[in-house]
Design a protein around this motif. Structure first.
Motif, PDB file in Angstrom:
ATOM      1  N   TYR A  81       0.973  -6.505  -6.451  1.00  0.00           N
ATOM      2  CA  TYR A  81      -0.378  -5.952  -6.272  1.00  0.00           C
ATOM      3  C   TYR A  81      -0.231  -4.638  -5.527  1.00  0.00           C
ATOM      4  O   TYR A  81       0.098  -4.603  -4.343  1.00  0.00           O
ATOM      5  CB  TYR A  81      -1.242  -6.932  -5.458  1.00  0.00           C
ATOM      6  N   PHE A  82      -0.444  -3.537  -6.250  1.00  0.00           N
ATOM      7  CA  PHE A  82      -0.335  -2.207  -5.649  1.00  0.00           C
ATOM      8  C   PHE A  82      -1.734  -1.696  -5.329  1.00  0.00           C
ATOM      9  O   PHE A  82      -2.516  -1.377  -6.230  1.00  0.00           O
ATOM     10  CB  PHE A  82       0.361  -1.240  -6.612  1.00  0.00           C
ATOM     11  N   GLN A  83      -2.068  -1.631  -4.057  1.00  0.00           N
ATOM     12  CA  GLN A  83      -3.362  -1.131  -3.589  1.00  0.00           C
ATOM     13  C   GLN A  83      -3.097   0.135  -2.784  1.00  0.00           C
ATOM     14  O   GLN A  83      -2.797   0.091  -1.591  1.00  0.00           O
ATOM     15  CB  GLN A  83      -4.081  -2.184  -2.742  1.00  0.00           C
ATOM     16  N   LEU A  84      -3.191   1.269  -3.462  1.00  0.00           N
ATOM     17  CA  LEU A  84      -2.654   2.522  -2.932  1.00  0.00           C
ATOM     18  C   LEU A  84      -3.772   3.409  -2.397  1.00  0.00           C
ATOM     19  O   LEU A  84      -4.589   3.917  -3.171  1.00  0.00           O
ATOM     20  CB  LEU A  84      -1.885   3.260  -4.026  1.00  0.00           C
ATOM     21  N   PRO A  92       0.013   7.811  -0.504  1.00  0.00           N
ATOM     22  CA  PRO A  92       0.567   6.750  -1.368  1.00  0.00           C
ATOM     23  C   PRO A  92       0.056   6.780  -2.805  1.00  0.00           C
ATOM     24  O   PRO A  92       0.805   6.470  -3.732  1.00  0.00           O
ATOM     25  CB  PRO A  92       0.136   5.469  -0.654  1.00  0.00           C
ATOM     26  N   VAL A  93      -1.206   7.166  -3.026  1.00  0.00           N
ATOM     27  CA  VAL A  93      -1.752   7.121  -4.377  1.00  0.00           C
ATOM     28  C   VAL A  93      -1.051   8.119  -5.305  1.00  0.00           C
ATOM     29  O   VAL A  93      -1.048   7.940  -6.531  1.00  0.00           O
ATOM     30  CB  VAL A  93      -3.274   7.382  -4.346  1.00  0.00           C
ATOM     31  N   GLY A  94      -0.408   9.140  -4.744  1.00  0.00           N
ATOM     32  CA  GLY A  94       0.312  10.112  -5.558  1.00  0.00           C
ATOM     33  C   GLY A  94       1.807  10.005  -5.438  1.00  0.00           C
ATOM     34  O   GLY A  94       2.529  10.874  -5.946  1.00  0.00           O
ATOM     35  N   ASP A  95       2.296   8.952  -4.795  1.00  0.00           N
ATOM     36  CA  ASP A  95       3.727   8.847  -4.510  1.00  0.00           C
ATOM     37  C   ASP A  95       4.492   8.241  -5.682  1.00  0.00           C
ATOM     38  O   ASP A  95       3.929   7.549  -6.539  1.00  0.00           O
ATOM     39  CB  ASP A  95       3.941   7.996  -3.265  1.00  0.00           C
ATOM     40  N   ARG A  96       5.778   8.505  -5.720  1.00  0.00           N
ATOM     41  CA  ARG A  96       6.674   7.945  -6.720  1.00  0.00           C
ATOM     42  C   ARG A  96       7.102   6.550  -6.279  1.00  0.00           C
ATOM     43  O   ARG A  96       6.885   6.134  -5.147  1.00  0.00           O
ATOM     44  CB  ARG A  96       7.910   8.822  -6.860  1.00  0.00           C
ATOM     45  N   ILE A  97       7.715   5.836  -7.190  1.00  0.00           N
ATOM     46  CA  ILE A  97       8.310   4.553  -6.850  1.00  0.00           C
ATOM     47  C   ILE A  97       9.818   4.734  -6.749  1.00  0.00           C
ATOM     48  O   ILE A  97      10.413   5.524  -7.492  1.00  0.00           O
ATOM     49  CB  ILE A  97       7.954   3.487  -7.904  1.00  0.00           C
ATOM     50  N   GLY A  98      10.423   4.062  -5.759  1.00  0.00           N
ATOM     51  CA  GLY A  98      11.869   4.178  -5.615  1.00  0.00           C
ATOM     52  C   GLY A  98      12.576   3.622  -6.839  1.00  0.00           C
ATOM     53  O   GLY A  98      13.329   4.305  -7.524  1.00  0.00           O
ATOM     54  N   ALA A 109       0.834  -1.197   0.000  1.00  0.00           N
ATOM     55  CA  ALA A 109       0.000   0.000   0.000  1.00  0.00           C
ATOM     56  C   ALA A 109       0.869   1.247   0.000  1.00  0.00           C
ATOM     57  O   ALA A 109       0.360   2.356   0.146  1.00  0.00           O
ATOM     58  CB  ALA A 109      -0.923   0.000   1.219  1.00  0.00           C
ATOM     59  N   ALA A 110       2.175   1.057  -0.153  1.00  0.00           N
ATOM     60  CA  ALA A 110       3.121   2.185  -0.168  1.00  0.00           C
ATOM     61  C   ALA A 110       4.033   2.010  -1.375  1.00  0.00           C
ATOM     62  O   ALA A 110       4.885   1.113  -1.387  1.00  0.00           O
ATOM     63  CB  ALA A 110       3.931   2.220   1.125  1.00  0.00           C
ATOM     64  N   MET A 111       3.862   2.850  -2.359  1.00  0.00           N
ATOM     65  CA  MET A 111       4.573   2.684  -3.618  1.00  0.00           C
ATOM     66  C   MET A 111       6.063   2.991  -3.506  1.00  0.00           C
ATOM     67  O   MET A 111       6.883   2.444  -4.243  1.00  0.00           O
ATOM     68  CB  MET A 111       3.932   3.599  -4.674  1.00  0.00           C
ATOM     69  N   ASN A 112       6.456   3.837  -2.566  1.00  0.00           N
ATOM     70  CA  ASN A 112       7.830   4.326  -2.513  1.00  0.00           C
ATOM     71  C   ASN A 112       8.764   3.280  -1.906  1.00  0.00           C
ATOM     72  O   ASN A 112       9.219   3.378  -0.770  1.00  0.00           O
ATOM     73  CB  ASN A 112       7.898   5.629  -1.718  1.00  0.00           C
ATOM     74  N   ASN A 113       9.029   2.243  -2.704  1.00  0.00           N
ATOM     75  CA  ASN A 113       9.950   1.175  -2.337  1.00  0.00           C
ATOM     76  C   ASN A 113      10.831   0.844  -3.524  1.00  0.00           C
ATOM     77  O   ASN A 113      10.589   1.302  -4.639  1.00  0.00           O
ATOM     78  CB  ASN A 113       9.168  -0.083  -1.914  1.00  0.00           C
ATOM     79  N   VAL A 114      11.833   0.023  -3.295  1.00  0.00           N
ATOM     80  CA  VAL A 114      12.710  -0.460  -4.358  1.00  0.00           C
ATOM     81  C   VAL A 114      12.394  -1.925  -4.609  1.00  0.00           C
ATOM     82  O   VAL A 114      12.450  -2.744  -3.693  1.00  0.00           O
ATOM     83  CB  VAL A 114      14.197  -0.286  -3.985  1.00  0.00           C
ATOM     84  N   TRP A 115      12.030  -2.249  -5.869  1.00  0.00           N
ATOM     85  CA  TRP A 115      11.723  -3.620  -6.267  1.00  0.00           C
ATOM     86  C   TRP A 115      12.713  -4.006  -7.359  1.00  0.00           C
ATOM     87  O   TRP A 115      12.600  -3.536  -8.487  1.00  0.00           O
ATOM     88  CB  TRP A 115      10.293  -3.718  -6.804  1.00  0.00           C
ATOM     89  N   ARG A 116      13.663  -4.866  -7.020  1.00  0.00           N
ATOM     90  CA  ARG A 116      14.730  -5.189  -7.960  1.00  0.00           C
ATOM     91  C   ARG A 116      15.036  -6.680  -7.906  1.00  0.00           C
ATOM     92  O   ARG A 116      15.208  -7.254  -6.821  1.00  0.00           O
ATOM     93  CB  ARG A 116      15.974  -4.372  -7.610  1.00  0.00           C
ATOM     94  N   ASP A 117      15.071  -7.346  -9.092  1.00  0.00           N
ATOM     95  CA  ASP A 117      15.494  -8.753  -9.205  1.00  0.00           C
ATOM     96  C   ASP A 117      14.638  -9.694  -8.372  1.00  0.00           C
ATOM     97  O   ASP A 117      15.151 -10.617  -7.723  1.00  0.00           O
ATOM     98  CB  ASP A 117      16.973  -8.890  -8.804  1.00  0.00           C
ATOM     99  N   LEU A 150      -6.957  -0.141  -9.143  1.00  0.00           N
ATOM    100  CA  LEU A 150      -7.654   1.130  -9.285  1.00  0.00           C
ATOM    101  C   LEU A 150      -6.705   2.247  -9.706  1.00  0.00           C
ATOM    102  O   LEU A 150      -6.512   2.448 -10.894  1.00  0.00           O
ATOM    103  CB  LEU A 150      -8.432   1.491  -8.017  1.00  0.00           C
ATOM    104  N   THR A 151      -6.030   2.958  -8.794  1.00  0.00           N
ATOM    105  CA  THR A 151      -5.461   4.262  -9.173  1.00  0.00           C
ATOM    106  C   THR A 151      -4.024   4.439  -8.698  1.00  0.00           C
ATOM    107  O   THR A 151      -3.677   4.060  -7.586  1.00  0.00           O
ATOM    108  CB  THR A 151      -6.326   5.399  -8.578  1.00  0.00           C
ATOM    109  N   TRP A 152      -3.205   5.053  -9.588  1.00  0.00           N
ATOM    110  CA  TRP A 152      -1.869   5.527  -9.219  1.00  0.00           C
ATOM    111  C   TRP A 152      -1.608   6.785 -10.035  1.00  0.00           C
ATOM    112  O   TRP A 152      -1.491   6.739 -11.251  1.00  0.00           O
ATOM    113  CB  TRP A 152      -0.820   4.460  -9.522  1.00  0.00           C
ATOM    114  N   VAL A 153      -1.553   7.943  -9.363  1.00  0.00           N
ATOM    115  CA  VAL A 153      -1.366   9.237 -10.046  1.00  0.00           C
ATOM    116  C   VAL A 153      -0.147   9.947  -9.451  1.00  0.00           C
ATOM    117  O   VAL A 153      -0.272  10.905  -8.698  1.00  0.00           O
ATOM    118  CB  VAL A 153      -2.625  10.121  -9.948  1.00  0.00           C
ATOM    119  N   PRO A 154       1.080   9.488  -9.784  1.00  0.00           N
ATOM    120  CA  PRO A 154       2.282  10.063  -9.173  1.00  0.00           C
ATOM    121  C   PRO A 154       2.478  11.534  -9.548  1.00  0.00           C
ATOM    122  O   PRO A 154       2.456  11.905 -10.722  1.00  0.00           O
ATOM    123  CB  PRO A 154       3.414   9.195  -9.738  1.00  0.00           C
ATOM    124  N   THR A 155       2.657  12.364  -8.517  1.00  0.00           N
ATOM    125  CA  THR A 155       2.883  13.794  -8.706  1.00  0.00           C
ATOM    126  C   THR A 155       4.141  14.207  -7.954  1.00  0.00           C
ATOM    127  O   THR A 155       4.626  13.496  -7.066  1.00  0.00           O
ATOM    128  CB  THR A 155       1.687  14.612  -8.195  1.00  0.00           C
TER     129      THR A 155
END
Length: 518
Positions: free
Chosen positions: A46-49, A67-73, A27-35, A92-97
């Protein structure tokens, strides 16, 4: 990197996502997802923001954490193998600003790098509503549903003055990616020509860019479709959005274009249609016989001259549009009449095709809510039905430098009260910017727009029921059935007194339970 295996649905779970769990849920987009890798199970990511943290004890953060407006690391080099659902699902929604809690702070483009999908049951990437979210260097192999599906690109993240920071930088939404319908080693044992979802289901908006991608072994599966879910009652849009393409390559993949709802396919370098800087859409009759436009009769895969006027293609009308030709156009859709009304033909023009909108003069619900669009030079007419889910009016593509007449198919509608818009302002500004950058003179565009209307209809007969409209609403079977009992009836606009039953009034087409009963 982490390995997630077999995320199993919990049907009695507290959250909706418990029924479609992801190997990686957040529920928090600002993470690092690698490999990371998700294997089998339901979803991969599953991003539920939420708009704000879901906790009463965290209300102190409601104005500072969004979270719905946050960036991804970072999200890169992640893989999904044979999940039953989607690899990366934005629920549903992800509107990064730039400021996640200020929707007017400007878009903050996010790029998802190097996602690999193999054998997923639904999609490689899916989202209901996003803004500037892009997939680069994706590899999708034998995905059963659409490889990428995006329903809406929301404007909530626009800059002051209605401009986006990404308008003129032109970040492609799908770039440097490879999509494989069938692996070469599986071709001999798999003979179906159409077995999976459309590759790219493009969103209900402008500024969607597809650049430098390759499709392999899609056979007759359509690759690019405009206006995702635009016929869905809950997500209805008028269509006629413009999409941009360049650097495309197709290997054993013939069905490049599926015009679902008036979509305008702008081929910048000729890699989509073979004609550089061209615009393609379906061939409404008022757009035929234009200089600079070629008509392709998709049903038989032939190009015809400017003097051609649309006529019936009986084989495909009788068969419901079962298209197994090598035409680049996919002509099977629901409702099927969206193409049969145009005789399964398409236009490709070297002059721009723009969206034209007439908004807000809503006809009374009891009338036929149709608009006749007539080319004043050719006399050819197409009829559009009123759409009430977006602009409350009519939207349709027009070739530039055209004279058209619009006439409501009902009396008493005052079009002087309407709002009209020609083209999308940012696309027109982009044309000027490109000419300035290349030291060229901007070629002017114009549209002559004439309004006609009925004041009274005396002794006028009309076909009832309108079987084409029945077919659009209820499908081709219902449309053919309605045609079998359609009759010419006197048009009665304002009965005084009302002595007839509503079912006897041919002008009353709304409020019907089905195509026969009120």
């Amino acid at each position: 990197g982490n390995l997630a295996v077999g995320a199993i649905p919990l049907l009695s779970g507290m959250l909706e996502s418990d029924q479609e769990p992801g190997g990686f849920w957040t529920a928090a987009m600002n993470n690092v997802w690698r490999d990371n890798t998700a294997v089998t199970g339901s979803e991969g990511w599953y991003f539920q923001l939420p708009k704000h943290p879901i906790s009463m004890s965290m209300d102190v953060y409601k104005d500072s954490i969004c979270p719905v407006g946050d960036r991804i690391g970072e999200i890169s080099r992640n893989r999904c193998h044979h999940t039953t659902g989607t690899c990366i699902r934005v629920y549903l929604t992800w509107v990064p600003t730039k400021d996640p809690c200020n929707t007017l702070s400007g878009e903050n483009p996010q790029i998802l790098f190097n996602t690999t999908c193999w054998g997923n049951g639904k999609n490689c990437f899916s989202a209901l509503m996003v803004t500037s979210v892009h997939n680069h260097h994706m590899t999708a192999v034998e995905v059963e549903g659409a490889d990428i599906t995006t329903i809406k690109m929301h404007r909530r993240a626009s800059m002051s003055g209605g401009k986006w920071m990404t308008d003129y930088t032109g970040i492609p939404h799908v770039k440097d990616s490879v999509f494989v319908g069938i692996l070469p080693e599986n071709e001999a044992s798999f003979t179906s020509q159409k077995w999976k979802g459309i590759s790219i289901e493009m969103p209900q908006d402008e500024h969607y860019i597809v650049q430098d991608n390759t499709w392999v072994n899609y056979r007759k599966v359509p690759v690019l479709m405009d206006c995702a879910a635009c016929w869905s009652p809950a997500k209805w849009r008028g269509g006629a959005f413009t999409y941009r393409f360049s650097g495309l390559d197709f290997v054993n993949s013939s069905k490049r274009i599926f015009v679902q709802k008036k979509g305008i396919f702008w081929d910048i370098d000729g890699s989509l249609t073979g004609t550089p800087n061209s615009y393609t859409t379906w061939a409404d009759k008022y757009n035929l016989k234009h200089s600079g436009c070629d008509v392709t009769e998709g049903a038989v895969n032939v190009s015809v001259s400017d003097e051609w006027s649309a006529g019936p293609t009986s084989f495909f009308e009788d068969s419901g549009g079962l298209d197994m030709t090598d035409s680049i156009f996919h002509i099977v859709g629901s409702p099927a009449l969206i193409h049969s009304r145009r005789d399964y033909s398409f236009i490709t023009c070297t002059r721009p095709i723009r969206k034209f909108e007439i908004a807000y003069p809503e006809p009374p619900a009891v009338y036929l809510r149709q608009m006749n669009i007539t080319n004043l030079d050719t006399g050819l007419t197409h009829i559009y039905e009123f759409e009430d889910k977006e602009i409350f009016g009519w939207s349709f593509p027009v070739v530039t430098n055209t004279r058209i007449e619009v006439r409501p198919n009902l009396p008493g509608l005052d079009l002087t009260e309407a709002a009209i818009r020609y083209g999308f302002s940012d696309l027109l500004a982009l044309k000027e910017a490109d000419a300035l950058r290349n030291g060229e003179i901007v070629e002017p565009e114009w549209l002559q727009f004439v309004v006609a209307s009925w004041s009274k209809w005396h002794h006028y007969k009309m076909m009832y029921p309108d079987y084409e409209m029945v077919g659009n609403r209820h499908g081709p079977i219902a449309g053919n059935a309605a045609q079998s009992y359609a009759k010419l009836k006197d048009y009665l606009t304002i009965p005084t007194p009302l002595v007839e039953a509503p079912s006897a009034l041919p002008s009353m087409t709304h409020g019907m339970i089905d195509e026969e009963h009120w």
